[in-house]
Design a protein around this motif. Structure first.
Motif, PDB file in Angstrom:
ATOM      1  N   ALA A 212       1.621  13.475  -5.918  1.00 25.47           N
ATOM      2  CA  ALA A 212       0.386  12.610  -5.425  1.00 25.47           C
ATOM      3  C   ALA A 212       0.773  11.191  -5.288  1.00 25.47           C
ATOM      4  O   ALA A 212       1.085  10.609  -6.218  1.00 25.47           O
ATOM      5  CB  ALA A 212      -0.834  12.947  -6.656  1.00 25.47           C
ATOM      6  N   ALA A 213       0.813  10.836  -4.083  1.00 26.55           N
ATOM      7  CA  ALA A 213       1.113   9.225  -3.690  1.00 26.55           C
ATOM      8  C   ALA A 213       0.090   8.467  -3.024  1.00 26.55           C
ATOM      9  O   ALA A 213      -1.190   8.990  -3.063  1.00 26.55           O
ATOM     10  CB  ALA A 213       2.286   9.525  -2.733  1.00 26.55           C
ATOM     11  N   TYR A 214       0.322   7.178  -3.274  1.00 25.48           N
ATOM     12  CA  TYR A 214      -0.657   6.262  -2.500  1.00 25.48           C
ATOM     13  C   TYR A 214       0.277   5.053  -1.828  1.00 25.48           C
ATOM     14  O   TYR A 214       1.352   4.768  -2.123  1.00 25.48           O
ATOM     15  CB  TYR A 214      -1.310   5.613  -3.824  1.00 25.48           C
ATOM     16  CG  TYR A 214      -0.709   4.759  -4.704  1.00 25.48           C
ATOM     17  CD1 TYR A 214      -0.536   3.211  -4.590  1.00 25.48           C
ATOM     18  CD2 TYR A 214       0.240   5.202  -5.544  1.00 25.48           C
ATOM     19  CE1 TYR A 214       0.083   2.596  -5.130  1.00 25.48           C
ATOM     20  CE2 TYR A 214       0.696   4.405  -6.479  1.00 25.48           C
ATOM     21  CZ  TYR A 214       0.800   3.055  -6.208  1.00 25.48           C
ATOM     22  OH  TYR A 214       1.627   1.931  -6.931  1.00 25.48           O
ATOM     23  N   LYS A 215      -0.445   4.509  -1.003  1.00 23.34           N
ATOM     24  CA  LYS A 215       0.056   3.315  -0.296  1.00 23.34           C
ATOM     25  C   LYS A 215      -1.213   2.181  -0.199  1.00 23.34           C
ATOM     26  O   LYS A 215      -2.194   2.579  -0.316  1.00 23.34           O
ATOM     27  CB  LYS A 215       0.493   3.672   1.035  1.00 23.34           C
ATOM     28  CG  LYS A 215      -0.564   4.648   2.164  1.00 23.34           C
ATOM     29  CD  LYS A 215       0.092   4.910   3.414  1.00 23.34           C
ATOM     30  CE  LYS A 215      -0.960   5.425   4.138  1.00 23.34           C
ATOM     31  NZ  LYS A 215      -0.254   5.955   5.674  1.00 23.34           N
ATOM     32  N   LYS A 216      -0.570   1.035   0.066  1.00 27.55           N
ATOM     33  CA  LYS A 216      -1.585  -0.068   0.319  1.00 27.55           C
ATOM     34  C   LYS A 216      -1.483  -0.558   1.644  1.00 27.55           C
ATOM     35  O   LYS A 216      -0.490  -0.750   2.372  1.00 27.55           O
ATOM     36  CB  LYS A 216      -1.238  -1.122  -0.647  1.00 27.55           C
ATOM     37  CG  LYS A 216      -1.643  -0.752  -2.244  1.00 27.55           C
ATOM     38  CD  LYS A 216      -1.333  -1.848  -3.014  1.00 27.55           C
ATOM     39  CE  LYS A 216      -1.736  -1.766  -4.345  1.00 27.55           C
ATOM     40  NZ  LYS A 216      -1.525  -2.952  -5.367  1.00 27.55           N
ATOM     41  N   GLU A 217      -2.673  -0.695   2.144  1.00 27.59           N
ATOM     42  CA  GLU A 217      -3.049  -1.408   3.576  1.00 27.59           C
ATOM     43  C   GLU A 217      -3.623  -2.443   3.298  1.00 27.59           C
ATOM     44  O   GLU A 217      -5.019  -2.411   3.071  1.00 27.59           O
ATOM     45  CB  GLU A 217      -3.841  -0.483   4.341  1.00 27.59           C
ATOM     46  CG  GLU A 217      -2.776   0.738   4.911  1.00 27.59           C
ATOM     47  CD  GLU A 217      -3.491   1.515   5.979  1.00 27.59           C
ATOM     48  OE1 GLU A 217      -4.553   1.266   6.389  1.00 27.59           O
ATOM     49  OE2 GLU A 217      -2.812   2.545   6.515  1.00 27.59           O
ATOM     50  N   GLY A 218      -3.369  -3.923   2.762  1.00 25.73           N
ATOM     51  CA  GLY A 218      -4.084  -5.079   2.494  1.00 25.73           C
ATOM     52  C   GLY A 218      -4.262  -4.629   1.013  1.00 25.73           C
ATOM     53  O   GLY A 218      -3.593  -4.317   0.013  1.00 25.73           O
ATOM     54  N   LYS A 219      -5.743  -4.809   0.792  1.00 27.82           N
ATOM     55  CA  LYS A 219      -6.232  -4.417  -0.501  1.00 27.82           C
ATOM     56  C   LYS A 219      -6.866  -3.123  -0.639  1.00 27.82           C
ATOM     57  O   LYS A 219      -7.058  -2.862  -1.699  1.00 27.82           O
ATOM     58  CB  LYS A 219      -7.379  -5.432  -0.619  1.00 27.82           C
ATOM     59  CG  LYS A 219      -6.960  -7.136  -0.912  1.00 27.82           C
ATOM     60  CD  LYS A 219      -8.411  -7.779  -1.116  1.00 27.82           C
ATOM     61  CE  LYS A 219      -8.051  -9.480  -1.277  1.00 27.82           C
ATOM     62  NZ  LYS A 219      -9.413 -10.050  -1.496  1.00 27.82           N
ATOM     63  N   LYS A 220      -6.648  -2.049   0.383  1.00 28.92           N
ATOM     64  CA  LYS A 220      -6.956  -0.988   0.295  1.00 28.92           C
ATOM     65  C   LYS A 220      -6.028  -0.036   0.017  1.00 28.92           C
ATOM     66  O   LYS A 220      -4.978  -0.168   0.183  1.00 28.92           O
ATOM     67  CB  LYS A 220      -7.449  -0.420   1.920  1.00 28.92           C
ATOM     68  CG  LYS A 220      -8.040   0.963   1.885  1.00 28.92           C
ATOM     69  CD  LYS A 220      -8.205   1.468   3.222  1.00 28.92           C
ATOM     70  CE  LYS A 220      -9.178   0.590   4.001  1.00 28.92           C
ATOM     71  NZ  LYS A 220      -9.395   1.162   5.488  1.00 28.92           N
ATOM     72  N   VAL A 221      -6.495   0.925  -1.036  1.00 28.06           N
ATOM     73  CA  VAL A 221      -5.343   1.674  -1.491  1.00 28.06           C
ATOM     74  C   VAL A 221      -5.770   3.192  -1.021  1.00 28.06           C
ATOM     75  O   VAL A 221      -6.905   3.613  -0.917  1.00 28.06           O
ATOM     76  CB  VAL A 221      -5.618   1.998  -3.338  1.00 28.06           C
ATOM     77  CG1 VAL A 221      -4.709   3.207  -3.767  1.00 28.06           C
ATOM     78  CG2 VAL A 221      -5.207   0.714  -3.867  1.00 28.06           C
TER      79      VAL A 221
END
Length: 561
Positions: A212-221
């Motif tokens: 289960a992964a995540y990435k950041k786009e600016g302040k958005k997770v």
């Protein structure tokens, strides 16, 4: 000359005493009051005889089986001994050319069905590390049977090539049968076992979440899942390995799993397969790309066991005449673990570090959805059936979670031992879940999930442990957790429904749901900041002494177990 003759005779006698045609520890399974299966493997194709005797010196042979090891199954020998006397101790030995193999053992058949006396069941799962001390303690308890709920070693990463060829599956069983401490138990203790996810190649139907992964786009997770699936031929290979390499009870449906049942005295054990044909857990999660939010919405077809397996279980429970009924499975049943899924959903874009691993709250939600609480259709169906038919004295034995905890049924729905830290690197899961919950406003975990305690709940015992069930006729059952040093971590006493003064334990309905689970943590940056800072302070190694003690009642602090 006499000295030379004596040395030759001594060497010959020693060679005969230690002659070893059997490659690994014999394994005892499929026990009843009149039968047992003994499985072992020889170093080469061999003609041999297996003898059973009620006398340790084998002066009288009660049963004798002439057999050949099967070269097509890695020189396997399977002894299907039947017609034995109930509640009787038998010694067994393997004879080749008139000489006894060094590997011998004994067992005691179960008493006749319905016999009320003191029985001891040992249970547990998850053995991954070299520390196997718990099996020495378990052997001292002399259990009537060891019920292993899965992850009996971790062949999915320990065995090269597993499970893409038959030999790697076989090597997985060799690893199980050659673990040093277990070799001291297996020749003398009945076992029953069904594999869990690490024995196979996935969490359900042999599909799995790589991460289960995540990435950041600016302040958005942004949370996402990386999933995978395997060919059905691999699933069949793993199932066939179980049927060929383990002395198992008769299976209900060999095409879909390993579920089965057996009777031991006044208890009937129903062993489920919650992996082979369960619906894929991620299917219960829905993603709204507009809001960048995940929700947990399992439908009525999202089931942890097939309809056929559920019908078999329900009819078995309803028709059972045993005083005690056990439902055994690889994953927890506890229905209140759904609150950990909900908590993870509501803090899905917060970063959480627990147990040495970092992820978002979404990862927390996904991890806890693999259990019965993640399949409300199945769980409600079973609990509804039990209530409708007024079935009592049902106990759950489960595994998978790498810690050891219990509940008397008021939270879990049914009394449950979740013993899943036989040999793991850490049993701190309940401790961390308790911390996260307390920081989010939940009560202590003993109040809403595991009221029987366990590793890190009301104590600082984080040692490996096993679950123990003591059955005292039709009077009571004691559920306990015993650590690797023989110390009891916690215990629950259950009175049988036939006893005077018996009262069903009332279901505990948590009062905090409206207060906690309606909070959308991702929309409250001020709370988020306080929450993350608090977790940073709270997450320390629970096995180390704290330098500073928190004082109750001090503003901004929480009373944590």
């Amino acid at each position: 000359m006499k000295k030379i003759l004596f040395v030759c005779c001594w060497l010959l006698g020693t060679w005969q005493l230690n002659a070893q045609w059997v490659a690994y520890s014999p394994v005892l399974g499929a026990a009843t009051d009149t039968s047992v299966k003994i499985m072992f493997f020889t170093n080469a194709p061999t003609e041999l005889t297996v003898q059973l005797s009620r006398q340790a010196d084998f002066q009288q042979i009660d049963r004798q089986y002439s057999l050949s090891s099967d070269p097509k199954l890695y020189n396997r020998v399977l002894v299907d001994a039947a017609g034995l006397q109930p509640a009787t101790t038998y010694h067994y030995r393997i004879m080749v050319n008139g000489q006894a193999d060094a590997r011998q053992g004994y067992f005691k058949t179960f008493p006749p069905a319905g016999t009320r006396q003191h029985y001891v069941i040992a249970t547990g799962s998850c053995q991954e590390t070299p520390n196997m001390k718990v099996f020495n303690v378990m052997a001292d308890a002399k259990p009537d049977i060891l019920i292993h709920t899965g992850d009996w070693s971790y062949p999915d990463y320990m065995i090269p090539g597993y499970p893409h060829d038959d030999s790697s599956v076989f090597r997985g069983y060799v690893k199980r049968y050659t673990e040093k401490e277990m070799e001291k138990m297996l020749p003398y203790t009945f076992t029953d076992y069904v594999g869990d996810n690490h024995d196979g190649v996935g969490a359900s139907a042999h599909r799995h979440v790589k991460r289960a992964a995540y990435k950041k786009e600016g302040k958005k997770v942004i949370n996402y899942m990386v999933t995978d699936s395997t060919q059905d031929s691999i699933r069949r290979r793993i199932l066939k390995g179980y049927y060929d390499m383990y002395p198992h009870y008769p299976m209900v449906d060999t095409s879909r799993g390993c579920y089965h049942s057996f009777v031991m005295g006044n208890s009937e054990i129903f062993f489920l397969d919650t992996r082979a044909d369960a619906c894929f857990p991620p299917d219960a999660f829905k993603y709204d790309s507009t809001k960048n939010l995940w929700s947990f919405k399992p439908d009525s077809n999202h089931k942890i066991i097939s309809d056929a397996q559920m019908d078999w279980l329900k009819q078995g429970l309803k028709n059972s005449t045993a005083d005690w009924k056990f439902i055994v499975m690889g994953v927890p049943f506890n229905k209140n673990l759904i609150h950990l899924v909900n908590l993870g959903i509501h803090m899905q874009d917060l970063l959480v570090s627990a147990g040495g691993e970092t992820g978002t709250g979404f990862r927390l939600a996904l991890s806890w959805s693999f259990y019965w609480n993640g399949y409300p259709a199945s769980q409600n169906e079973l609990l509804g059936f039990i209530k409708q038919n007024n079935l009592k004295d049902i106990i759950v034995l489960s595994g998978d979670t790498h810690h050891n905890v219990m509940d008397d049924g008021r939270n879990a729905g049914l009394p449950e031992i979740n013993a899943s830290g036989l040999s793991v690197t850490g049993t701190v899961l309940a401790h961390y879940m308790n911390l996260i919950g307390r920081l989010a406003g939940y009560p202590k975990m003993k109040r809403y999930a595991w009221n029987g305690g366990g590793n890190g709940l009301g104590n600082k015992n984080y040692k490996n442990a096993y679950g123990r069930v003591d059955i005292y006729g039709n009077e009571s059952a004691k559920l306990s957790l015993v650590d690797e040093d023989g110390q009891e971590i916690s215990a629950i006493h259950l009175k049988h429904s036939s006893q005077p003064g018996y009262k069903p334990l009332p279901e505990r309905k948590p009062h905090y749901i409206r207060r906690v689970e309606r909070i959308s943590f991702h929309k409250k940056p001020t709370f988020r900041l306080r929450f993350v800072k608090a977790m940073g302070r709270a997450f320390m190694n629970p096995e180390k002494k704290e330098n500073k003690k928190q004082k109750k009642g001090k503003k901004g602090q929480i009373d944590l177990d």
